[in-house]
Enzyme design. Structure first.
Site, PDB file in Angstrom:
ATOM      1  CB  ALA A 104      -7.832  37.890 -16.809  1.00 53.61           C
ATOM      2  CE  LYS A 109     -14.628  44.090 -18.765  1.00 50.93           C
ATOM      3  NZ  LYS A 109     -14.083  44.960 -17.293  1.00 50.93           N
ATOM      4  NE  ARG A 131      -5.033  44.433 -10.567  1.00 48.25           N
ATOM      5  CZ  ARG A 131      -6.293  44.088 -10.277  1.00 48.25           C
ATOM      6  NH1 ARG A 131      -6.399  44.275  -9.049  1.00 48.25           N
ATOM      7  NH2 ARG A 131      -7.480  44.156 -11.141  1.00 48.25           N
ATOM      8  CB  CYS A 224     -14.156  50.891 -16.040  1.00 49.81           C
ATOM      9  SG  CYS A 224     -13.414  51.099 -14.794  1.00 49.81           S
TER      10      CYS A 224
HETATM   11  N1  SAM Z   1     -10.670  42.712 -16.782  1.00 53.41           N
HETATM   12  C1  SAM Z   1     -10.498  42.227 -15.945  1.00 53.41           C
HETATM   13  C2  SAM Z   1     -12.224  42.333 -14.860  1.00 53.41           C
HETATM   14  O1  SAM Z   1     -12.726  41.878 -15.738  1.00 53.41           O
HETATM   15  O2  SAM Z   1     -11.858  41.554 -13.857  1.00 53.41           O
HETATM   16  C3  SAM Z   1     -10.268  44.866 -15.036  1.00 53.41           C
HETATM   17  C4  SAM Z   1      -9.102  44.214 -15.556  1.00 53.41           C
HETATM   18  S1  SAM Z   1      -8.831  46.295 -14.724  1.00 53.41           S
HETATM   19  C5  SAM Z   1      -9.860  47.196 -15.319  1.00 53.41           C
HETATM   20  C6  SAM Z   1      -6.470  46.646 -15.714  1.00 53.41           C
HETATM   21  C7  SAM Z   1      -6.106  45.126 -15.515  1.00 53.41           C
HETATM   22  O3  SAM Z   1      -4.698  45.553 -16.068  1.00 53.41           O
HETATM   23  C8  SAM Z   1      -5.057  45.547 -14.147  1.00 53.41           C
HETATM   24  O4  SAM Z   1      -5.322  44.206 -13.099  1.00 53.41           O
HETATM   25  C9  SAM Z   1      -3.730  45.488 -14.185  1.00 53.41           C
HETATM   26  O5  SAM Z   1      -2.528  44.835 -13.124  1.00 53.41           O
HETATM   27  C10 SAM Z   1      -3.188  45.457 -15.178  1.00 53.41           C
HETATM   28  N2  SAM Z   1      -2.506  46.590 -16.521  1.00 53.41           N
HETATM   29  C11 SAM Z   1      -1.963  46.838 -15.900  1.00 53.41           C
HETATM   30  N3  SAM Z   1      -0.811  47.471 -16.265  1.00 53.41           N
HETATM   31  C12 SAM Z   1      -0.349  46.948 -17.407  1.00 53.41           C
HETATM   32  C13 SAM Z   1       0.543  46.475 -18.594  1.00 53.41           C
HETATM   33  N4  SAM Z   1       1.453  47.004 -18.936  1.00 53.41           N
HETATM   34  N5  SAM Z   1       0.052  45.706 -19.321  1.00 53.41           N
HETATM   35  C14 SAM Z   1      -1.073  44.340 -19.060  1.00 53.41           C
HETATM   36  N6  SAM Z   1      -1.894  44.343 -17.693  1.00 53.41           N
HETATM   37  C15 SAM Z   1      -1.617  45.229 -17.151  1.00 53.41           C
END
Ligand code: SAM
Length: 436
Positions: A104, A109, A131, A224
């Site tokens: 998130a 979102k 984060r 993305c």
């Molecule tokens: N949904 C967010 C928004 O709209 O602001 C953006 C999310 S970003 C594309 C993907 C997120 O997945 C990052 O914050 C990252 O830290 C997290 N992430 C990384 N590895 C992950 C894992 N193994 N399991 C779950 N989340 C993970």
């Protein structure tokens, strides 16, 4: 530009490749999502160069930056690129749905999901603890009252939430190819090995996330990025092994996107809408038994109830919430909800803390309910004192002594404590505008 990336885009887009390339020379349009939980948008007439987008609550803006604008601090909008707004709008969401936003942070979102479930709630989860703090800060800034923030791995969530949610959004970590136009630095970290590595992680994440969805519930998968390995390949490998089926996205989202490389999935490119997004919606066809939550939210004792009622009556004109106890915190909730025993960074709106035996109202409470305070000091957005307050300075104003809420055009910014018309600044240090 990375040669290999360009070759792959050429193979992917064929004739459209040249329009894609040309889009890199065009101006990136900046945009935000209006926080309709706080405002109807009439206030936007006070900002120059605003233009409504053809997506719910979406607006383009022209200003160099809106991040330090007082309305941003007041939580009236969330700055977000256009195509990132689409995944949470891809399906019909009932107002009492229980939703998990699995990846998130920073919360763009989550904000859109939260607006759609006034009678339900969103668990906004971010595995990366640092984060998750940023996510929490955005949830507080926007005054989202139905969002619970956690920082757990999908494996930990599976212990408590199996088949629990109506919707799970997996906005997966990805190679971010859709960000290259906006953020040239992101391109430097790109490699084919990384794409392949992420594809493995995404497949695992989607598989586990599917176990959190209830019967007839939905999984929304988004990235993305453009690579097939991180998009269609992830979906294909999932539907080949699990009893979920791809369903159409809502018309509004379909109109702003184009076909992907398997039926029903959608893609955005800079020459279509926004920067880049992949969206797939999957319906759970299995008959599964939901996990029955044991509630961690406790009722206040009679004594606590009385104490907090007296305390809050001193500050507030009315109390449109119920008070509950989450661990050692007293929290305000608009609805009585059941939450399994989890480690949450935020569960409801934190009311306040005792510091040296004195009760201090929490910033989150001010952002959510500040407009209901008796003691407020309202400033016009163009008043120089607003920026001085946001920088953490003491300001002057004719107000009653004691705690109160500073408002900008009637929207809460933060707390002050007044004494002889001097307003001591309680705007949290980490949020203050820094001198450049
Ligand atoms: N949904 C967010 C928004 O709209 O602001 C953006 C999310 S970003 C594309 C993907 C997120 O997945 C990052 O914050 C990252 O830290 C997290 N992430 C990384 N590895 C992950 C894992 N193994 N399991 C779950 N989340 C993970």
């Amino acid at each position: 530009m990375n040669e290999l990336f360009l070759k792959r885009m050429h193979d992917l887009l064929k004739d459209d490749y040249f329009v894609f390339l040309k889009s890199y020379d065009e101006k990136v349009r900046k945009s935000f999502q209006l926080n309709t939980l706080k405002t109807d948008g009439d206030i936007l007439k006070n900002i120059d160069g605003i233009e409504k987008m053809n997506i719910k609550d979406g607006y383009y803006y022209d200003m160099e930056s809106l991040g330090n604008h007082p309305y941003h601090h007041a939580g009236l909008f969330y700055i977000q690129e256009p195509s990132a707004m689409l995944p949470p709008l891809a399906i019909d969401i009932k107002d009492d749905f229980k939703i998990l936003d699995l990846c998130a942070a920073p919360g763009g979102k989550t904000h859109i999901l939260s607006k759609q479930v006034p009678n339900g709630y969103v668990i906004a989860n971010e595995v990366n603890y640092k984060r998750s703090k940023k996510l929490l800060s955005n949830v507080e800034r926007l005054g989202l009252k139905n969002v619970l923030v956690s920082s757990m791995s999908v494996d930990d969530l599976l212990v408590k939430y199996r088949n629990y949610f109506d919707v799970v959004l997996v906005d997966a970590p990805c190679s971010g190819e859709g960000m290259f136009r906006k953020d040239k630095e992101a391109l430097k970290n790109w490699s084919l090995d990384k794409v392949k590595e992420l594809s493995i992680l995404q497949k695992d994440l989607l598989k586990k996330a599917s176990l959190l969805v209830n019967s007839n519930g939905h999984l929304i998968y988004s990235t993305c990025t453009f690579s097939k390995e991180e998009n269609e390949e992830v979906i294909k490998s999932f539907i080949d092994n699990y009893d979920f089926s791809l369903v159409d996205v809502k018309r509004e989202v379909k109109m702003l996107s184009t076909n992907g490389f398997i039926d029903k999935v959608r893609r955005c490119y800079p020459f279509i809408f926004g920067e880049g997004q992949f969206i797939a919606v999957l319906k759970n066809n299995q008959n599964v038994k939901p996990y029955i939550a044991c509630n961690v939210l406790k009722n206040l004792s009679k004594k606590e109830e009385q104490e907090y009622n007296v305390l809050l009556s001193k500050y507030l004109k009315n109390k449109p919430f119920i008070l509950k106890k989450y661990k050692n915190n007293i929290v305000a909730l608009e609805k009585n909800i059941e939450i399994p025993d989890l480690s949450l960074l935020c569960c409801g709106v934190k009311v306040g803390d005792y510091s040296y035996n004195k009760f201090v109202i929490h910033h989150q409470f001010v952002k959510a309910y500040g407009h209901l305070f008796y003691n407020t000091y309202n400033l016009n957005v163009n008043d120089k004192e607003v920026i001085r307050y946001l920088k953490g300075e003491e300001i002057k104003g004719i107000v009653k002594d004691g705690y109160g809420v500073l408002l900008v055009d009637n929207y809460p910014l933060g707390l002050y404590k007044a004494s002889q018309n001097r307003l001591k600044n309680y705007y949290p240090k980490g949020l203050r505008i820094k001198d450049s």
